[in-house]
Scaffold this active site. Sequence first.
Site, PDB file in Angstrom:
ATOM      1  N   HIS A  84      46.863  28.115  47.722  1.00 25.08           N
ATOM      2  CA  HIS A  84      48.239  28.374  48.192  1.00 25.08           C
ATOM      3  C   HIS A  84      49.096  27.167  47.755  1.00 25.08           C
ATOM      4  O   HIS A  84      49.189  26.873  46.575  1.00 25.08           O
ATOM      5  CB  HIS A  84      48.189  28.616  49.703  1.00 25.08           C
ATOM      6  CG  HIS A  84      49.451  29.094  50.351  1.00 25.08           C
ATOM      7  ND1 HIS A  84      50.530  29.591  49.645  1.00 25.08           N
ATOM      8  CD2 HIS A  84      49.830  29.149  51.671  1.00 25.08           C
ATOM      9  CE1 HIS A  84      51.496  29.936  50.493  1.00 25.08           C
ATOM     10  NE2 HIS A  84      51.096  29.666  51.732  1.00 25.08           N
ATOM     11  N   HIS A 139      49.104  35.707  40.788  1.00 24.11           N
ATOM     12  CA  HIS A 139      49.778  35.919  42.061  1.00 24.11           C
ATOM     13  C   HIS A 139      49.346  37.244  42.642  1.00 24.11           C
ATOM     14  O   HIS A 139      49.126  38.198  41.904  1.00 24.11           O
ATOM     15  CB  HIS A 139      51.305  35.891  41.894  1.00 24.11           C
ATOM     16  CG  HIS A 139      52.013  35.633  43.181  1.00 24.11           C
ATOM     17  ND1 HIS A 139      52.324  36.640  44.066  1.00 24.11           N
ATOM     18  CD2 HIS A 139      52.409  34.476  43.754  1.00 24.11           C
ATOM     19  CE1 HIS A 139      52.910  36.108  45.122  1.00 24.11           C
ATOM     20  NE2 HIS A 139      52.969  34.791  44.966  1.00 24.11           N
ATOM     21  N   ASP A 186      54.060  27.359  41.615  1.00 25.36           N
ATOM     22  CA  ASP A 186      53.486  26.013  41.632  1.00 25.36           C
ATOM     23  C   ASP A 186      53.354  25.401  40.246  1.00 25.36           C
ATOM     24  O   ASP A 186      53.224  24.185  40.126  1.00 25.36           O
ATOM     25  CB  ASP A 186      52.097  26.052  42.292  1.00 25.36           C
ATOM     26  CG  ASP A 186      52.202  26.215  43.801  1.00 25.36           C
ATOM     27  OD1 ASP A 186      53.041  25.521  44.391  1.00 25.36           O
ATOM     28  OD2 ASP A 186      51.463  27.023  44.374  1.00 25.36           O
TER      29      ASP A 186
HETATM   30  N1  ACO Z   1      42.948  31.518  36.576  1.00 24.96           N
HETATM   31  C1  ACO Z   1      41.993  32.301  36.077  1.00 24.96           C
HETATM   32  N2  ACO Z   1      41.703  33.510  36.536  1.00 24.96           N
HETATM   33  C2  ACO Z   1      42.415  33.959  37.559  1.00 24.96           C
HETATM   34  C3  ACO Z   1      43.441  33.211  38.136  1.00 24.96           C
HETATM   35  C4  ACO Z   1      43.700  31.933  37.607  1.00 24.96           C
HETATM   36  N3  ACO Z   1      44.662  31.158  38.106  1.00 24.96           N
HETATM   37  N4  ACO Z   1      44.010  33.912  39.128  1.00 24.96           N
HETATM   38  C5  ACO Z   1      43.353  35.071  39.190  1.00 24.96           C
HETATM   39  N5  ACO Z   1      42.388  35.099  38.251  1.00 24.96           N
HETATM   40  C6  ACO Z   1      41.460  36.177  37.988  1.00 24.96           C
HETATM   41  C7  ACO Z   1      40.308  36.116  38.979  1.00 24.96           C
HETATM   42  O1  ACO Z   1      39.252  35.312  38.524  1.00 24.96           O
HETATM   43  C8  ACO Z   1      39.938  37.566  39.082  1.00 24.96           C
HETATM   44  O2  ACO Z   1      39.188  37.930  37.942  1.00 24.96           O
HETATM   45  P1  ACO Z   1      37.990  38.965  38.052  1.00 24.96           P
HETATM   46  O3  ACO Z   1      38.622  40.261  38.520  1.00 24.96           O
HETATM   47  O4  ACO Z   1      37.455  39.016  36.657  1.00 24.96           O
HETATM   48  O5  ACO Z   1      37.046  38.405  39.060  1.00 24.96           O
HETATM   49  C9  ACO Z   1      41.281  38.288  38.994  1.00 24.96           C
HETATM   50  O6  ACO Z   1      42.123  37.409  38.230  1.00 24.96           O
HETATM   51  C10 ACO Z   1      41.926  38.539  40.345  1.00 24.96           C
HETATM   52  O7  ACO Z   1      41.981  37.278  41.041  1.00 24.96           O
HETATM   53  P2  ACO Z   1      41.935  37.115  42.600  1.00 24.96           P
HETATM   54  O8  ACO Z   1      41.656  35.703  42.932  1.00 24.96           O
HETATM   55  O9  ACO Z   1      41.062  38.165  43.216  1.00 24.96           O
HETATM   56  O10 ACO Z   1      43.444  37.492  42.938  1.00 24.96           O
HETATM   57  P3  ACO Z   1      44.133  37.263  44.318  1.00 24.96           P
HETATM   58  O11 ACO Z   1      45.268  38.194  44.375  1.00 24.96           O
HETATM   59  O12 ACO Z   1      43.154  37.307  45.416  1.00 24.96           O
HETATM   60  O13 ACO Z   1      44.603  35.728  44.239  1.00 24.96           O
HETATM   61  C11 ACO Z   1      45.737  33.796  43.714  1.00 24.96           C
HETATM   62  C12 ACO Z   1      45.870  35.301  43.941  1.00 24.96           C
HETATM   63  C13 ACO Z   1      44.994  33.149  44.889  1.00 24.96           C
HETATM   64  C14 ACO Z   1      47.127  33.187  43.620  1.00 24.96           C
HETATM   65  C15 ACO Z   1      44.962  33.547  42.411  1.00 24.96           C
HETATM   66  O14 ACO Z   1      45.686  34.052  41.315  1.00 24.96           O
HETATM   67  C16 ACO Z   1      44.629  32.099  42.216  1.00 24.96           C
HETATM   68  O15 ACO Z   1      43.617  31.616  42.761  1.00 24.96           O
HETATM   69  N6  ACO Z   1      45.464  31.333  41.437  1.00 24.96           N
HETATM   70  C17 ACO Z   1      45.244  29.926  41.263  1.00 24.96           C
HETATM   71  C18 ACO Z   1      45.707  29.145  42.474  1.00 24.96           C
HETATM   72  C19 ACO Z   1      47.220  29.123  42.579  1.00 24.96           C
HETATM   73  O16 ACO Z   1      47.918  28.877  41.612  1.00 24.96           O
HETATM   74  N7  ACO Z   1      47.693  29.345  43.797  1.00 24.96           N
HETATM   75  C20 ACO Z   1      49.136  29.325  44.096  1.00 24.96           C
HETATM   76  C21 ACO Z   1      49.634  30.713  44.294  1.00 24.96           C
HETATM   77  S1  ACO Z   1      51.381  30.735  44.611  1.00 24.96           S
HETATM   78  C22 ACO Z   1      51.501  30.161  46.190  1.00 24.96           C
HETATM   79  O17 ACO Z   1      50.649  30.345  47.006  1.00 24.96           O
HETATM   80  C23 ACO Z   1      52.618  29.334  46.525  1.00 24.96           C
END
Ligand code: ACO
Length: 373
Positions: free
Chosen positions: A221, A259, A310
């Site tokens: 987050h 996201h 971010d």
């Molecule tokens: N890098 C690489 N792969 C990613 C990323 C990433 N940043 N984000 C998602 N994916 C991939 C996952 O590995 C997953 O792949 P798979 O289906 O092959 O397993 C798929 O995309 C879906 O990802 P989830 O984590 O299930 O998506 P979710 O909706 O639960 O998570 C989140 C969203 C937490 C923002 C995620 O994209 C993430 O972890 N990003 C990196 C952390 C980040 O930047 N957080 C800030 C978000 S904005 C905020 O909160 C202010």
Amino acid sequence: MADKPTKGLADVVAASTALSDIDGKAGRLFYRGYDIHDLAGRTTFEETAHLLQRGSLPTSGQLAAYDEELSQGRALGALVEANIPEIAERGAPMEALRTLVSLAGAESPDKDSNSAEANLRKAARLTAQQPILVARYHAARSGRTVADPDPELSVAANFLLQITGQVPDPRAVEILDACLVLHADHTMNASTFAARVCAATLSDMHSAIVAAIGTLKGPLHGGANEQVMRTLQGIAPDKVASVVREKLANGEKIMGFGHRVYKTEDPRATHLRKMSQELAESGGDDTFFRMSREMEEVVLAEKGLYPNVDFYAATVYHYLGIPTDLFTPVFSVSRMSGWTAHVIEQHADNRLIRPDSEYIGERDQKWKPIDER
Ligand code: ACO
């Protein structure tokens, strides 16, 4: 029997709100019906906080009164003052803020009331005090004193003045102010949800904000902005593409991308990218900006993921001279306006938030006394 749960509550509507709205397919964000593109750079953080907490963009008279309330609300209580040095010595920034806000709750003049009037006063005080807490924490751990906030200056100007110790450049103030506007609210994000769950038990606003701060801290987050900067600092400028591809091949997440709601570019990232470029070029060293652009291209090509709020916030804060471990605290300075507005909204039309769970454990276990197990 309960329905199958949606992992991570994706697409579950957990609350009704009139505060913000996202169109994830079109990449649009609205605060109380105003498009973020109309607000960022044209409306100050103080006006935005008034919009969220008090329901409308203020007239000049309303803004003057709100500014005065913020100015009065900046004074920290004796309990908070007395504990800053030790907390700054022992705690990382978000831990320190979580604890200091909790202490502020214990000495809040409105601590025993969740009335609409008390909540408005508490929301203004929490919004006024959050940047001061960050600055005082940073000064204490750096062994320096910090100038008192100047009532003539905006939240953004006072913050930069107190963090860097120097009178900030007017354009730097405008940029930080726009960042605060862009981060102010974002529907049912994890920290806001945490705040609303707490508030819905009819607990008090400070308790809800402590829950929100603890939730924002996590790297999935609000903690992602700090991780973005650390990633950029840990890569040689000419190795961005290969390092990112290797991380992705190893199944690692690249911080600042992806996201839950946006399926296209996050509209906040559009503004932050421009501001990062401007600061990079005016500062004479655009290395981190160029690396960010390359990272963005590789992640999009490899994974189809866009930068979130971010990603470019990291380099913007870096170019503004804000220490890397204060990036998430800056996020909290802004989001305080949204969190508090959500607590006001929750208390105004409350029902306990208590979802169900799907039981996946053992059944029909036979109890035995301890010496027979
Ligand atoms: N890098 C690489 N792969 C990613 C990323 C990433 N940043 N984000 C998602 N994916 C991939 C996952 O590995 C997953 O792949 P798979 O289906 O092959 O397993 C798929 O995309 C879906 O990802 P989830 O984590 O299930 O998506 P979710 O909706 O639960 O998570 C989140 C969203 C937490 C923002 C995620 O994209 C993430 O972890 N990003 C990196 C952390 C980040 O930047 N957080 C800030 C978000 S904005 C905020 O909160 C202010």
